[in-house]
Design an enzyme around this catalytic site. Structure first.
Site, PDB file in Angstrom:
ATOM      1  N   HIS A 196      18.247 -21.122  -2.150  1.00  0.00           N
ATOM      2  CA  HIS A 196      18.958 -19.876  -1.844  1.00  0.00           C
ATOM      3  C   HIS A 196      20.421 -20.201  -1.530  1.00  0.00           C
ATOM      4  O   HIS A 196      20.837 -21.345  -1.534  1.00  0.00           O
ATOM      5  CB  HIS A 196      18.346 -19.203  -0.607  1.00  0.00           C
ATOM      6  CG  HIS A 196      16.975 -18.645  -0.791  1.00  0.00           C
ATOM      7  ND1 HIS A 196      16.725 -17.305  -0.780  1.00  0.00           N
ATOM      8  CD2 HIS A 196      15.762 -19.236  -0.959  1.00  0.00           C
ATOM      9  CE1 HIS A 196      15.423 -17.087  -0.939  1.00  0.00           C
ATOM     10  NE2 HIS A 196      14.807 -18.252  -1.047  1.00  0.00           N
ATOM     11  N   HIS A 229      16.614 -14.541  -4.944  1.00  0.00           N
ATOM     12  CA  HIS A 229      17.550 -13.463  -4.616  1.00  0.00           C
ATOM     13  C   HIS A 229      18.647 -13.401  -5.667  1.00  0.00           C
ATOM     14  O   HIS A 229      19.329 -14.392  -5.927  1.00  0.00           O
ATOM     15  CB  HIS A 229      18.143 -13.678  -3.225  1.00  0.00           C
ATOM     16  CG  HIS A 229      17.141 -13.435  -2.135  1.00  0.00           C
ATOM     17  ND1 HIS A 229      17.017 -14.248  -1.034  1.00  0.00           N
ATOM     18  CD2 HIS A 229      16.210 -12.459  -1.997  1.00  0.00           C
ATOM     19  CE1 HIS A 229      16.053 -13.762  -0.258  1.00  0.00           C
ATOM     20  NE2 HIS A 229      15.545 -12.687  -0.816  1.00  0.00           N
ATOM     21  N   ARG A 279      20.221  -7.799  -4.552  1.00  0.00           N
ATOM     22  CA  ARG A 279      19.419  -8.893  -3.990  1.00  0.00           C
ATOM     23  C   ARG A 279      17.955  -8.854  -4.460  1.00  0.00           C
ATOM     24  O   ARG A 279      17.342  -9.877  -4.726  1.00  0.00           O
ATOM     25  CB  ARG A 279      19.459  -8.760  -2.460  1.00  0.00           C
ATOM     26  CG  ARG A 279      18.414  -9.556  -1.675  1.00  0.00           C
ATOM     27  CD  ARG A 279      18.598  -9.279  -0.173  1.00  0.00           C
ATOM     28  NE  ARG A 279      17.512  -9.773   0.651  1.00  0.00           N
ATOM     29  CZ  ARG A 279      17.520 -10.975   1.254  1.00  0.00           C
ATOM     30  NH1 ARG A 279      18.516 -11.796   1.099  1.00  0.00           N
ATOM     31  NH2 ARG A 279      16.505 -11.328   2.023  1.00  0.00           N
ATOM     32  N   ARG A 336      21.681 -12.125  -6.115  1.00  0.00           N
ATOM     33  CA  ARG A 336      23.127 -12.333  -5.982  1.00  0.00           C
ATOM     34  C   ARG A 336      23.513 -13.748  -5.585  1.00  0.00           C
ATOM     35  O   ARG A 336      24.698 -14.071  -5.520  1.00  0.00           O
ATOM     36  CB  ARG A 336      23.689 -11.337  -4.970  1.00  0.00           C
ATOM     37  CG  ARG A 336      23.143 -11.491  -3.548  1.00  0.00           C
ATOM     38  CD  ARG A 336      23.616 -10.309  -2.717  1.00  0.00           C
ATOM     39  NE  ARG A 336      23.039 -10.322  -1.371  1.00  0.00           N
ATOM     40  CZ  ARG A 336      23.236  -9.343  -0.495  1.00  0.00           C
ATOM     41  NH1 ARG A 336      23.960  -8.286  -0.833  1.00  0.00           N
ATOM     42  NH2 ARG A 336      22.704  -9.382   0.701  1.00  0.00           N
ATOM     43  N   GLU A 337      22.537 -14.594  -5.309  1.00  0.00           N
ATOM     44  CA  GLU A 337      22.820 -15.960  -4.866  1.00  0.00           C
ATOM     45  C   GLU A 337      23.012 -16.858  -6.092  1.00  0.00           C
ATOM     46  O   GLU A 337      22.190 -17.720  -6.405  1.00  0.00           O
ATOM     47  CB  GLU A 337      21.679 -16.422  -3.939  1.00  0.00           C
ATOM     48  CG  GLU A 337      21.578 -15.516  -2.703  1.00  0.00           C
ATOM     49  CD  GLU A 337      20.281 -15.638  -1.901  1.00  0.00           C
ATOM     50  OE1 GLU A 337      19.478 -16.543  -2.196  1.00  0.00           O
ATOM     51  OE2 GLU A 337      20.077 -14.826  -0.981  1.00  0.00           O
ATOM     52  N   GLU A 389      19.527 -23.403   1.820  1.00  0.00           N
ATOM     53  CA  GLU A 389      20.597 -22.401   1.725  1.00  0.00           C
ATOM     54  C   GLU A 389      21.852 -23.189   1.395  1.00  0.00           C
ATOM     55  O   GLU A 389      22.370 -23.912   2.245  1.00  0.00           O
ATOM     56  CB  GLU A 389      20.809 -21.693   3.066  1.00  0.00           C
ATOM     57  CG  GLU A 389      19.618 -20.902   3.567  1.00  0.00           C
ATOM     58  CD  GLU A 389      19.604 -19.471   3.064  1.00  0.00           C
ATOM     59  OE1 GLU A 389      20.474 -19.100   2.245  1.00  0.00           O
ATOM     60  OE2 GLU A 389      18.723 -18.727   3.491  1.00  0.00           O
TER      61      GLU A 389
HETATM   62  O1  0X9 Z   1      15.962 -14.445   4.360  1.00  0.00           O
HETATM   63  C1  0X9 Z   1      15.653 -15.163   3.405  1.00  0.00           C
HETATM   64  O2  0X9 Z   1      14.813 -14.847   2.578  1.00  0.00           O
HETATM   65  C2  0X9 Z   1      16.360 -16.509   3.235  1.00  0.00           C
HETATM   66  N1  0X9 Z   1      17.755 -16.345   3.511  1.00  0.00           N
HETATM   67  S1  0X9 Z   1      18.695 -15.502   2.472  1.00  0.00           S
HETATM   68  O3  0X9 Z   1      19.973 -15.311   3.112  1.00  0.00           O
HETATM   69  N2  0X9 Z   1      18.955 -16.381   1.185  1.00  0.00           N
HETATM   70  O4  0X9 Z   1      18.047 -14.299   2.091  1.00  0.00           O
HETATM   71  C3  0X9 Z   1      15.775 -17.513   4.207  1.00  0.00           C
HETATM   72  C4  0X9 Z   1      14.322 -17.781   3.994  1.00  0.00           C
HETATM   73  C5  0X9 Z   1      13.715 -18.639   5.066  1.00  0.00           C
HETATM   74  N3  0X9 Z   1      12.270 -18.633   4.971  1.00  0.00           N
HETATM   75  C6  0X9 Z   1      11.495 -17.571   5.311  1.00  0.00           C
HETATM   76  N4  0X9 Z   1      11.986 -16.508   5.902  1.00  0.00           N
HETATM   77  N5  0X9 Z   1      10.199 -17.671   5.088  1.00  0.00           N
HETATM   78 ZN    ZN Z   2      18.084 -15.866  -0.547  1.00  0.00          ZN
END
Ligand code: 0X9
Ligand code: ZN
Ligand code: ZN
Length: 419
Positions: free
Chosen positions: A306, A178, A236, A180-181, A380
């Site tokens: 992330h 992503h 993002r 912006r991270e 995260e």
């Molecule tokens: O939503 C996501 O992709 C991740 N969080 S974020 O805020 N960085 O976008 C979490 C990913 C967790 N894993 C999966 N959803 N498979």
């Molecule tokens: Zn992310």
């Protein structure tokens, strides 16, 4: 007077014509403690353009999950009125986003082009750093261009480990899915430096790198990351174009073949969680997926970095079903976050994605796990919302140091439990 204003405007535009500003934009946190609050939040999303920071779309809003969201300047008065009238509990996390973006770069010694582990580096600086670091440590590292992005930028994987002449088991780790991270690519750079820097002196690192290789992709979403520097700090997704839509980009963590687009993802190309027209539609995702498939036999662990939320997640996220080695993953995650906390007391939560953060299909962790990589984790990193994606440079060092402990904990476990 008019002329002066005009001149000011011209100067501002000339300074950087492409870069989007966020003056007066606010980030709110709503604590939905009831169904009514969830409905209220849906209502807000219908009447205003809202950028969900956490969770990352309206579909994932549920009772008892804090919602952090950014509101554009033209909708703020309206949204704040509605929040006040609702009587629901909320806070203003960020009063004005633009100064926050500027203050993020708080490293006094920073130079725009010189690489540093304690500042955020742009894409060109990271790429130059990758090439020179691998060249300087060629006895210990090698470089593979695993593919190119939609806009033609290279995507690199760095292999790190003692050269034994035999093929070794490996741990794959990627950053910057992503855009912006920003703390995520910063961590991958830190990791590479720390791995070479402590090999030979730190017994755990030495053992890990004698037994295994690390395959590190410092930035997957290279177009998106570049775009956060040149145009829009809040971007993002990838930057691909889709026929029939003016909106660009796919969420690269909704594009993998793992319950693809069934839950917690959107089929609307304008959504932040757009899953794409088909599985692996994104060149960046294809590049990683092909690379992992090719090295599937040797890859024993998959790690993906992330931000923000301070969590250690493992499969599944596309279903409430538990992973077959759930207890083992839970134990590893617990150990990892405990050692992380031992340094500065930073508190993480952990567990399967579906129950710890939200149901969201098409993620890389679930895909890698279903491919047969039984140790698969999403981190995260800091923080929990004070700065969010704008984590100041002064926090890069402590964040990376503590995260290093968690990653080493997992790598050490995998090294001692090879399968
Ligand atoms: O939503 C996501 O992709 C991740 N969080 S974020 O805020 N960085 O976008 C979490 C990913 C967790 N894993 C999966 N959803 N498979
Ligand atoms: Zn992310
Ligand atoms: Zn190879």
């Amino acid at each position: 007077m008019k002329l002066l204003c005009l001149l000011g405007l011209v100067a501002a535009v000339l300074a950087d014509p492409a870069i989007q500003r966020f003056d007066g934009e606010k980030v709110f946190r709503l604590k939905p403690t009831s169904e009514r609050a969830v409905w209220f939040m849906r209502g807000l999303a219908d009447i205003a353009t809202i950028d969900f920071w956490r969770p990352d779309s309206i579909d994932q809003v549920a009772v008892d999950i804090d919602v952090d969201f950014r509101v554009g300047v033209k909708d703020i008065a309206k949204i704040q009125d509605l929040l006040d009238e609702s009587g629901l509990e909320y806070e203003v996390l960020i009063e004005d986003l633009q100064p926050m973006i500027e203050q993020q770069l708080d490293n006094k010694e920073r130079s725009a082009t010189q690489h540093s582990y304690i500042k955020y580096n742009d894409m060109d600086t990271i790429n130059a750093w990758i090439t020179s670091t691998v060249a300087r440590n060629s006895n210990f590292m090698s470089l593979t261009e695993i593919g190119t992005s939609y806009e033609g930028r290279p995507i690199y994987a760095i292999k790190i480990g003692a050269k034994t002449g035999r093929s070794k088991p490996a741990i794959f780790m990627d950053c910057g899915i992503h855009a912006r991270e920003w703390i995520s690519p910063a961590f991958c750079q830190w990791f590479v430096q720390e791995a070479i820097g402590t090999y030979g002196s730190d017994p755990t690192m030495t053992n890990i790198l004698d037994t295994m290789d690390f395959l590190v992709v410092p930035v997957i979403n290279v177009d998106g990351y570049s775009y956060t520097w040149s145009n829009n700090r809040m971007w993002r997704k990838t930057r691909s174009r889709k026929p029939g839509s003016n909106c660009r980009g796919v969420d690269p963590n909704r594009n993998w073949d793992a319950g693809w687009c069934t839950v917690g993802a959107s089929s609307n190309p304008c959504a932040e969680t757009y899953c794409g027209p088909q599985v692996e539609s994104e060149k960046e995702v294809q590049a990683i997926a092909n690379f992992i498939r090719l090295h599937k036999k040797s890859i024993k662990a998959y790690l993906t970095i992330h931000s923000y939320s301070q969590m250690c997640l493992f499969p599944y996220s596309y279903t409430y079903d538990l992973a077959s080695n759930h207890n083992e993953l839970n134990k590893i995650a617990k150990g990892a976050i405990n050692t992380l906390a031992s340094l500065y007391g930073t508190q993480y939560t952990y567990g399967p994605g579906a129950t710890t953060i939200y149901l969201a299909a098409g993620g890389s962790d679930d895909w890698a796990y279903d491919l047969g990589i039984k140790y698969s984790f999403t981190f995260e990193l800091r923080d929990t919302g004070r700065y969010g994606f704008m984590l100041p440079e002064s926090q890069i060092k402590p964040t990376c140091e503590e995260t290093m402990l968690a990653i080493k904990y997992i790598a050490n476990y995998v090294t001692n439990n090879l399968y």
